[in-house]
Design a protein around this motif. Sequence first.
Motif, short mmCIF file in Angstrom:
data_model
loop_
_atom_site.label_atom_id
_atom_site.label_comp_id
_atom_site.label_asym_id
_atom_site.label_seq_id
_atom_site.Cartn_x
_atom_site.Cartn_y
_atom_site.Cartn_z
N THR A 189 0.70 -1.34 0.01
CA THR A 189 -0.19 0.08 -0.13
C THR A 189 0.84 1.31 -0.03
O THR A 189 1.65 1.28 0.71
CB THR A 189 -0.81 -0.03 1.23
N ILE A 190 0.21 2.22 -0.69
CA ILE A 190 1.35 3.67 -1.06
C ILE A 190 0.56 4.38 -0.45
O ILE A 190 1.15 5.28 0.49
CB ILE A 190 1.48 3.73 -2.48
N ALA A 191 -0.79 4.69 -0.42
CA ALA A 191 -1.45 5.67 0.37
C ALA A 191 -2.98 5.30 0.36
O ALA A 191 -3.25 4.49 -0.43
CB ALA A 191 -1.64 6.90 -0.60
N THR A 192 -3.51 5.67 1.56
CA THR A 192 -4.83 5.66 1.65
C THR A 192 -5.59 6.67 1.97
O THR A 192 -5.02 7.66 2.52
CB THR A 192 -4.98 4.73 3.01
N ASN A 193 -6.96 6.83 1.51
CA ASN A 193 -7.54 7.97 1.29
C ASN A 193 -8.60 7.89 2.68
O ASN A 193 -9.75 7.50 2.55
CB ASN A 193 -8.47 8.31 0.01
N LYS A 194 -8.00 8.40 3.86
CA LYS A 194 -8.73 8.36 5.05
C LYS A 194 -9.80 9.07 5.08
O LYS A 194 -11.04 8.80 5.74
CB LYS A 194 -7.66 8.68 6.32
N LYS A 196 -2.09 0.11 -8.98
CA LYS A 196 -3.48 0.07 -8.94
C LYS A 196 -3.99 1.04 -8.15
O LYS A 196 -3.37 1.48 -7.26
CB LYS A 196 -3.77 -1.43 -8.67
N VAL A 197 -5.34 1.24 -8.34
CA VAL A 197 -6.22 2.24 -7.60
C VAL A 197 -7.34 1.42 -7.33
O VAL A 197 -8.24 0.95 -8.20
CB VAL A 197 -6.53 3.58 -8.12
N ASN A 235 0.18 -4.19 -6.71
CA ASN A 235 -0.19 -5.59 -6.70
C ASN A 235 0.84 -6.67 -6.74
O ASN A 235 2.15 -5.91 -6.77
CB ASN A 235 -1.23 -5.84 -7.48
N LYS A 236 0.78 -7.89 -6.57
CA LYS A 236 1.70 -8.64 -6.49
C LYS A 236 2.72 -8.90 -7.71
O LYS A 236 3.61 -9.22 -7.50
CB LYS A 236 1.06 -10.14 -6.19
#
Length: 149
Positions: free
Chosen positions: A3-8, A114-115, A108-109
């Motif tokens: 995971t690069i970033a999460t939109n909290k 991916k978004v 991904n693997k």
Amino acid sequence: MTTIATNKKAYHNYHLQDKWECGLALSGGEVKSLRAGGASFTDAFCHIDKGELFLYNLHIQPYEQASYLNEAPDRPRKLLVHAKELERMNGHLTRQGLTLIPTKLYFNKRGWAKVEIAVGQGKKLYDKREDIKKREVKREIDRSIKIKR
């Protein structure tokens, strides 16, 4: 999956319903910048334009070693989805009050960027307060269980 970033804020401001995984059309410097963790979701949203899905306001920091080959950090980026998925998203958006929101950016693997996007409906202020109450009650319960052990 890395995971690069999460939109909290998306989880706080919207009731999220259906989710899809989309590919991103990126340049080489952008991919290297993402691997370094240089992305933020401030006010990012998705929009269908002329039969194609685009991601707006995703800020990817310019890769310093790319020098003059860097793209604009806030440029619209094309999302790669199947035509049937795009039709389904468009069907959701025809309902009033729904929007497409990016929730997570990851590799991904196989190493592809991916978004994850979701259909969301905006929360009212009382919904946000209710979620905060539930979160605090759960936290108190977990604390008391931990202390008793």
